[in-house]
Write a protein that holds these residues in place. Structure first.
Motif, PDB file in Angstrom:
ATOM      1  N   ASN A 624       0.328  -0.655   0.124  1.00 46.64           N
ATOM      2  CA  ASN A 624      -0.263   0.308  -0.292  1.00 46.64           C
ATOM      3  C   ASN A 624       0.729   1.741  -0.466  1.00 46.64           C
ATOM      4  O   ASN A 624       1.358   1.142   0.799  1.00 46.64           O
ATOM      5  CB  ASN A 624      -0.738   0.443   1.242  1.00 46.64           C
ATOM      6  CG  ASN A 624      -1.511  -1.340   0.835  1.00 46.64           C
ATOM      7  OD1 ASN A 624      -2.040  -1.961   0.105  1.00 46.64           O
ATOM      8  ND2 ASN A 624      -2.671  -1.153   2.157  1.00 46.64           N
ATOM      9  N   SER A 625       0.046   2.545  -0.798  1.00 51.40           N
ATOM     10  CA  SER A 625       1.594   3.533  -0.535  1.00 51.40           C
ATOM     11  C   SER A 625       1.042   4.465   0.611  1.00 51.40           C
ATOM     12  O   SER A 625       2.058   4.929   1.668  1.00 51.40           O
ATOM     13  CB  SER A 625       0.393   4.733  -1.475  1.00 51.40           C
ATOM     14  OG  SER A 625      -0.746   4.587  -0.984  1.00 51.40           O
ATOM     15  N   PHE A 626       0.669   3.928   1.146  1.00 50.76           N
ATOM     16  CA  PHE A 626       0.157   4.506   2.874  1.00 50.76           C
ATOM     17  C   PHE A 626       0.276   2.932   3.989  1.00 50.76           C
ATOM     18  O   PHE A 626      -0.357   2.508   3.850  1.00 50.76           O
ATOM     19  CB  PHE A 626      -1.000   5.341   3.150  1.00 50.76           C
ATOM     20  CG  PHE A 626      -1.124   5.755   4.322  1.00 50.76           C
ATOM     21  CD1 PHE A 626      -0.648   7.021   4.994  1.00 50.76           C
ATOM     22  CD2 PHE A 626      -1.889   5.010   6.106  1.00 50.76           C
ATOM     23  CE1 PHE A 626      -0.366   7.454   5.987  1.00 50.76           C
ATOM     24  CE2 PHE A 626      -1.861   5.719   6.447  1.00 50.76           C
ATOM     25  CZ  PHE A 626      -1.711   6.930   7.207  1.00 50.76           C
ATOM     26  N   PRO A 628      -0.078   2.999   7.996  1.00 55.77           N
ATOM     27  CA  PRO A 628      -0.050   3.201   9.221  1.00 55.77           C
ATOM     28  C   PRO A 628       1.041   2.867  10.609  1.00 55.77           C
ATOM     29  O   PRO A 628       0.637   2.363  11.632  1.00 55.77           O
ATOM     30  CB  PRO A 628      -1.322   2.501   9.475  1.00 55.77           C
ATOM     31  CG  PRO A 628      -1.401   1.241   8.523  1.00 55.77           C
ATOM     32  CD  PRO A 628      -0.379   0.852   7.460  1.00 55.77           C
TER      33      PRO A 628
END
Ligand SMILES: Nc1ncnc2c1ncn2[C@@H]1O[C@H](COP(=O)(O)OP(=O)(O)OP(=O)(O)O)[C@@H](O)[C@H]1O
Length: 892
Positions: A624-626, A628
């Protein structure tokens, strides 16, 4: 040799016995013939030659048969009357036709009586050889028997038709043999016994004669005394004979044995019923023996065949085994190569390595869920609630350690990874798993551990000390330790005596001066394993631990032990790296751990942070690009290890008990997901001396520029046509004033400076220190260095006031230094970029293994319309520390 000589000896004995027997029978035949036709004129024990010669003319034979059966040979060819005495064996033979008629007529007559016959040719001199007289003797003894039977018949009126062997016949006929007065005890015996003894004695005497005639090796005195009728000598000879017969029984065929035995019995006169029985048994056994011999020889034959077949099979098998072993070797080689290649690919991809460790089962009341542990890292679990067929679950890891694996074995597999810290790699090892599954046991060892049960933390640090001592001559290492815990979402220093309320640390997401995420945490130098052990002990004491229903010594926090390594090699190069050893708190189901109050709060924090860790792992595995990271302190602190450039290893701990199956499966699923996370190749944090010098020069230049600016703002004002409002505001730590125009200054003076006049709108654009990249040859394959720096107009201004010549010179030196290193290190063609290519601001993991920083302009650097730029390295770049940066701990 011995065997051969004994066989030869026994053969010789046999031949000798046979000769004796033949002589004995000739003697009988001669005796009988003489009894019928009178003296033959030959010796009583004639030799074979003598015997045949005597009978050759057929006259005696014809007369004998005519006496027994008158008229059997009606016409006997008479020869000139020769006195019988002169009819000696060596007299000249008659012409053949003269005796041939007689012999033929005799044989015809014998045939008529159905008695054994012989070939007339045996009388021919040329045919005379050993044993040729035996058939004539048989025939004569047959006649003798016939005659006896006839006489018996005439006497008794009965005639037995049965024919018996001449040898048996001869013994039967002993009663009618001539009487020899040789018996010593005749008075006390029955007439029959007397007869037998007499016969015996006469036989013995005859034998003695025979032996003497045959010149046997016997004592002459003994033989002559026997001849003289000495009873003792006769007994002695009898004994000898009986033993000889016994011997013969062992060598002769059953038939001849029978003959001899009969003969012996009759001679010895000791035949009884029991002897007969024994003899029968003996014969039966002999028969069996001969059968067995035949069987043995056939078996031997078969055995020989089988042996040769077996040898052929064996050879074929050898060939096959050789082929198989070659194939197996090849297979193993290929498997090893595959494994190495797989590991290499994993290293290149930078996958998080995952080892699974199964703790021993402590309870026997639940089923063990471990079904299979493969050497190749496979693990099969069996759902205790499902059958063998449906309940199987397969997982694959880099390695699986069974319940019996020792701490040392676990460490041995981890050691190479840990050692790479000393080469400049960042390494992170963390233990994950359900509460009570053995995380603390693996990382720290059991409480009050003996030396052999010490955990990875201790073994790893100990090993690093060993390595640092070994490399003492090449690299000088300094080791520092930090130990913190994350308890209820607060980072606490475990090496301080501060109270819990003041003991709160801040995590710097953007690494601080020394690359530390926790610059405020106590960092203590360690020089020996003992230092480490003391620190670990005090750290453990400070750690939050309490008892739950699942684990008596349950860790209620995530503990992170960090070893910082700083090394300086003999060439002036430096190594900076760190090893994180993380013992996570165990995930737990609060209903099972039965915690309440503070314990429940702790469990909630633990579970939340672990869930955040799961989210990060999932996001990373899904690319994923982000990601957490900021959702928990744990993920924030481990950011670099989970998604950065470290080598990361995760120990997934599981309990084998059936009632933990659910937790075990979720741990393994988490671990499986973690193993798919690709971090990219780990980066080496090593800087050569040249790069260090360059950095230092850049630092000093920056300082000089800053000083210059500070010293002569008026000068700048004079040169700067803009109003003070138009001038850019100073930027912290970099160049705080930007001149109105920028000039591109080539380090190597290859590119001419741009127009000295800045564009009219240049004031509104960011134009302080601007770097523009062109990738040249790299000092290491993956290193890209931008060697062109566009120096801002401040530099040009400095040049204008005559004092920047020194600065320019320094930049030129930097260029030369870089070029110097280019020549030594091979170039990676695919990273050469056009000089005009734009700077790639995104940091690449592969940019630099040596830690050389590509200089970049942060797009965020221009804020509030202020012209400034921040020199940003890639994620792990060792950016020079800010001038005003202060820190509790500093690298030496
Ligand atoms: N491999 C092992 N061999 C022997 N004993 C073990 C092993 N693993 C764990 N144990 C024992 O099991 C018990 C629980 O282990 P430990 O405290 O390490 O679990 P944990 O996962 O750290 O638990 P928590 O998360 O609650 O802290 C301890 O008594 C420990 O000594």
């Amino acid at each position: 040799m011995e065997a051969i000589s004994s066989t030869a000896g026994s053969d010789f004995n046999l031949a000798s016995r046979k000769a004796q027997e033949a002589a004995w029978r000739r003697f009988q035949a001669t005796e009988w013939l003489e009894s019928v036709v009178g003296t033959l004129g030959i010796s009583k024990q004639p030799s074979e030659k003598e015997f045949i010669s005597c009978l050759r003319n057929g006259l005696i034979l014809c007369n004998v048969i005519n006496k027994i059966q008158p008229g059997s040979v009606p016409k006997v060819v008479e020869i000139s009357r020769i006195p019988s005495q002169s009819l000696t064996w060596d007299s000249q033979p008659l012409p053949a036709y003269q005796f041939f008629e007689n012999v033929r007529n005799f044989l015809k007559a014998v045939e008529g009586l159905r008695l054994p016959v012989f070939e007339a040719s045996v009388f021919e001199r040329d045919n005379m050889d050993a044993g040729s007289s035996s058939k004539i003797v048989d025939c004569i003894l047959g006649l003798k028997e016939y005659n006896e039977r006839k006489q018996n018949k005439e006497r008794n009126g009965s005639f037995k038709n049965s024919l018996r062997s001449p040898l048996v016949l001869q013994s039967n006929g002993r009663n009618s043999s001539r009487q020899l007065d040789m018996s010593a005890n005749s008075e006390n015996q029955t007439p029959k016994q007397n007869d037998a003894h007499k016969l015996e004695d006469s036989i013995v005497k005859a034998l003695a004669d025979c032996v003497i005639g045959a010149k046997e090796n016997l004592d002459d005195n003994l033989l002559s005394s026997i001849r003289n009728g000495n009873t003792e000598s006769i007994k002695l000879l009898r004994k000898m004979l009986s033993s000889t017969l016994d011997e013969q029984l062992q060598y002769k065929s059953p038939e001849s044995n029978t003959v001899n035995s009969d003969l012996f019995k009759e001679v010895s006169g000791t035949s009884t019923n029991s002897d007969c029985n024994r003899w029968k048994v003996f014969r039966a056994q002999e028969k069996k023996l001969s059968n067995l011999k035949a069987l043995l020889s056939s078996t031997k034959e078969e055995f020989r065949d089988l042996q040769s077949q077996f040898q052929n099979d064996l050879k074929q098998m050898e060939c096959r085994v050789e082929e198989l072993s070659t194939a197996a070797q090849g297979y193993h080689k290929v498997v090893t190569e595959n494994r190495n290649l797989y590991n290499m690919v994993q290293d290149l991809k930078g996958n998080i390595r995952v080892y699974c460790r199964i703790r021993p089962a402590f309870r026997t009341d639940t089923k063990n869920v471990i079904d299979f542990i493969g050497e190749d890292g496979s693990l099969v679990l069996l759902d205790p609630l499902k059958g063998y067929k449906d309940g199987k679950k397969l997982f694959q890891f880099n390695r699986v350690f069974g319940p019996t694996t020792t701490q040392a074995e676990v460490f041995a597999d981890t050691q190479p990874l840990i050692r790479s810290v000393m080469d400049g790699y960042n390494v992170c090892i963390f233990a994950y798993g359900q509460t009570g599954s053995g995380k603390t046991h693996t990382m720290c060892g059991p409480s009050g551990a003996s030396q052999k049960d010490l955990g990875i933390n201790y073994l790893a640090l100990n090993d690093l000390f060993d390595l640092s001592n070994t490399r003492k001559g090449v690299v000088k290492y300094e080791l520092f330790v930090q130990m913190v815990e994350i308890y209820n979402e607060q980072v606490r220093d475990l090496l301080t005596a501060d109270s819990a309320s003041t003991n709160k640390l801040e995590i710097r997401s953007c690494t601080s001066e020394n690359g530390l995420s926790l610059p405020d945490a106590t960092m203590l130098p360690v020089k020996s394993t003992a230092d480490v052990l003391n620190l670990m002990k005090s750290g453990q004491v400070n750690r939050a631990v309490s008892s739950t229903a699942l684990n008596q010594q349950s860790s209620r926090s995530h503990s992170i032990l960090t070893m910082h390594v700083y090394g300086k090699d003999v060439n002036g190069g430096t190594i900076r790296s760190c090893l994180h050893l993380v013992d996570l708190a165990g995930s737990e189901r609060v209903d099972k751990s039965e915690v309440t109050g503070e314990g429940l709060k702790e469990a909630q924090y633990i579970n939340k942070s672990l869930s955040c860790l799961g989210d990060v792992i999932t996001a990373l595995s899904q690319k994923n690009s982000f990601i957490p990271y900021r959702n928990s302190k744990l993920t924030l602190l481990l950011q670099n290890s989970l998604g950065g450039n470290a080598k990361t290893l995760m120990f997934a701990h599981i309990s084998p008990e059936g009632d933990s199956f659910g937790e075990t499966i979720s741990t393994l699923k988490f671990a499986q997901r973690a193993s798919t996370v690709e971090l990219g190749a780990a980066r080496l944090n090593k800087e050569s001396r040249e790069v260090m010098e360059l950095k230092e020069q850049v630092e000093s230049l920056k300082r000089q520029l800053a000083n210059k600016e500070a010293q002569s703002p008026q000068q700048l004002n004079k040169l700067d046509p803009r109003s003070p409002l138009q001038r850019p505001k100073p930027v912290a730590m970099t160049i705080d004033r930007t001149p109105p125009r920028s000039r591109r200054l080539s380090i190597e003076n290859k590119c001419p400076p741009k127009s000295p006049v800045a564009p009219p709108n240049s004031a509104s654009k960011p134009r302080t220190l601007k770097t523009e990249g062109r990738l040249l040859k790299t000092p290491e394959p993956q290193v890209a260095i931008r060697n062109e720096i566009i120096i801002s107009s401040e530099i040009r201004t400095s040049t204008a006031n005559g004092k920047s010549s020194h600065i320019r010179k320094s930049f030129r030196t930097i260029g030369k230094l870089i070029n110097g290193s280019e020549k030594r290190i091979p170039q990676k063609t695919n990273e050469i970029r056009s000089p005009t290519a734009p700077v790639i601001s995104k940091p690449s993991r592969r940019n630099s293994l040596t830690g050389i920083q590509p200089l970049e302009i942060s797009r965020r650097s221009s804020l509030e319309g202020v012209d400034h730029c921040v020199i940003v390295g890639n994620r792990n770049a060792r950016t020079p520390p800010p001038v005003n940066c202060s820190s509790k701990t500093k690298w030496n």
